[in-house]
Enzyme design. Sequence first.
Site, PDB file in Angstrom:
ATOM      1  N   SER A   1       0.830  -1.203   0.000  1.00 55.69           N
ATOM      2  CA  SER A   1       0.000   0.000   0.000  1.00 55.69           C
ATOM      3  C   SER A   1       0.870   1.261   0.000  1.00 55.69           C
ATOM      4  CB  SER A   1      -0.866   0.052   1.256  1.00 55.69           C
ATOM      5  OG  SER A   1      -1.598  -1.118   1.408  1.00 55.69           O
TER       6      SER A   1
ATOM      7  N   HIS B   1      -1.768  -3.031  -6.916  1.00 61.41           N
ATOM      8  CA  HIS B   1      -2.389  -2.630  -5.649  1.00 61.41           C
ATOM      9  C   HIS B   1      -3.887  -2.884  -5.738  1.00 61.41           C
ATOM     10  CE1 HIS B   1      -3.494   0.684  -2.579  1.00 61.41           C
ATOM     11  NE2 HIS B   1      -3.177  -0.432  -1.949  1.00 61.41           N
TER      12      HIS B   1
END
Length: 696
Positions: free
Chosen positions: A408, A429
Amino acid sequence: MTDSVVSYRRDGNVGVITTNNPPVNALSHAVRAGILAALDDAEADGAAEAIVIACERRTFHAGADISEFGKPPQHPFLGEVIDRLEKCPKPVVAALHGTALGGGLEIALGCHYRVAVPSAQVGLPEVSLGIIPGAGGTQRLPRLIGVAAALDVIIGGKRLTAAAACDLGVIDAVVDAPLTDAAIAYATDLVAAGKGPRPIGAQTVSGNEADIEEARKRHARRYRGFNAPFRAIDAVEASLRTPLDKGLVLERELFEACNATVEARALQYAFFAQRQAAKIKDLPKETEPRAVDHAGVIGGGTMGRGIAMVFADAGLPVTLLEISTEARDATLDAIAKSYDGMVSRGRLSRDVADERLSRISGATDYADLANADLVVEAVFEEMDIKKDVIAKLDATLGTDTLIATNTSYLDVNALASASTHPERVLGMHFFSPANVMKLLEVVRADTTSHTALATVMPLAKKLGKIPVVSGVCHGFIGNRMLQVYQREANRLLQEGATITQIDKAIYDFGLPMGPFAVRDLAGIDVGWRMRKAFGIGRAQDARYSAVPDLLCERDQFGQKTGIGFYVYEDGRKATGENPLVAELAAAEAKELGIAQRNIDDGEVVERCIYAMINEGANLLDEGIAQRPSDIDIVWLNGYGFPAYRGGPMFYADTIGLDPLVKHLHGLAEAHGSEWTPAPLLARLASDDHPLTSLNR
Ligand code: 3HC
Ligand code: NAI
């Protein structure tokens, strides 16, 4: 007669009108005019006793040409073409394949009979573009299948498979390929049986006002803030009360009124923006993607499990590696339970769930990943652990295998350097829950190869995701903007707004939850751990709010601990604010010398949203985001930004960049230099160009 996009020929006693307007046979002006001209030919052709309407290539008409919507309408309108079809004295058969959507299905409803191959789908997705079916869909579909079922298709945006459409009576028969031959045979049989035209417009509608009211109620929550779905219900309601011709006039008026709204502009913009996002500006066209036939996932926690399911759901075998046999088995067990849950909620059939589960195998040995063409790591968010995993992958996998990180916040350039082939490393992601959320940020490290990008972008689409490319920075596109949004929410709390007020103002603006409720749901500790790991605090931000951290220090993490910003009953239902929050905020304000005051909701929205817009412009200036519309796609699909506002960048244009920049200057004076307008915003405002002018 032959036209460049629509042609007419005869086969036996059947006239065949064929459109060839790639890529999706959209009903552009040339197609509409071409169909009318071909109909003239078919009607004049004495040997043609019936007519088939078909399309070449991948699909029957997938709808009106959306790119024509902003332009002045040109005759013949689609409604005129459909009216001609319906009134044709010879029976007309529509031959459906691919996706007969919107105006495509409306054309088919103007025909007297409909056949489709098993793989065909039909639907009326207009409300997803901020409009309503504008060529008879709201009047003919209820006449064909009844009001309740028609509302499900029109408002629910439901796409029907050929089999479901046949069961409902939308189509008459599912036929085998080759489609055009089957449709011609169907038409020949009609003629032989003496069956003539069968206009839907002549049928009566089954249903009543109760169906309409039920739909208004049922969709009120899902379409909070939207206009088009409710106008579509109004139009369907008219089908109950008025003859076809009057209903069509009302439908047209509603269609035009809808098409003039910001909602329609926003949703149509988002349609093209999403497709644009899949395109990488500097990727040479000839770059060949690699085949991905087998995937690997490292780490089977919250994200790893979901990511493994994403691959399995898309039909790819996937090997999931965990740290120990216990962890591996627990993960496989959790995935099986997750599929069981979908079966018991009626979302999946047992067979499909079993088939998907069977594609996932567990492992603890890197050698078991030897078949993988792509491995996604989703282990703990720690640089050393992730680097170790990448180095192990590097040592085991063939040099062509791609390595993706689901980090992240960590620096993907640094992670790539853990591989001896850094060109094969990139970020993928996923958002939580990974098997549900559509957004995928594809993070491009400095060393990531074109091949890696050219492989992952189409793969994402195959996985049912919406990919957006981001450069490397803290939080990439989405979370970096989220941080300034949360920063402002925290500051408003310091200055005297309550979390209830802030959350409500943002909810009323259109996001599904406010910034505090969201953090309670995800776990306040996630951000706390990240800030601790990165040493983020007063050193970077003199007005840093420690309130969330102070809650975490008391193990008040949000819903999962029954208390966070709010207090929860049964883990989910908030019963009120955690009184500590306002107390801590007041103490912090005192410490920072901030006088608490009454803040109005308008200021709450402006500060949270404008902060995000300004950061978005910085991301563009820094080259992290390719184009403003990519940022909008991130926020629409990853964070629930209200779709009828088009995303933060589109929304900025609706405010106007000049007033926005002036406002930012005012905020900078009142609250500090973070509010200095991004240079890009200032430049565009002074040149009188909107942000969306940069969308290429
Ligand atoms: N108008 C104009 N362009 C369209 C289009 C349309 N209706 N539908 C698709 N395209 C374009 C896309 O922009 C894309 O262009 P690009 O290659 O330059 O990016 C290209 O066609 C291929 O589209 P996709 O990448 O989306 O291809 P897929 O195979 O993934 O999907 C599809 C095909 C399911 C047809 C999807 O494109 C789709 O959902 N299209 C929109 C369908 C729709 O909403 N129809 C209703 C239109 S409104 C209407 O008909 C009003 C009427 O009631 C009057
Ligand atoms: P988690 O803590 O739920 O799961 C991590 C898993 O990795 C655990 O099951 C652990 O046993 C396993 N693991 C740890 N080290 C390992 C190793 N060396 N080899 C194999 N397995 C190992 O974490 P979560 O939430 O799934 O996050 C994983 C990654 O995804 C992190 O980088 C996180 O930042 C990122 N992420 C998380 C999101 C979220 O909402 N949870 C959203 C998007 C990204």
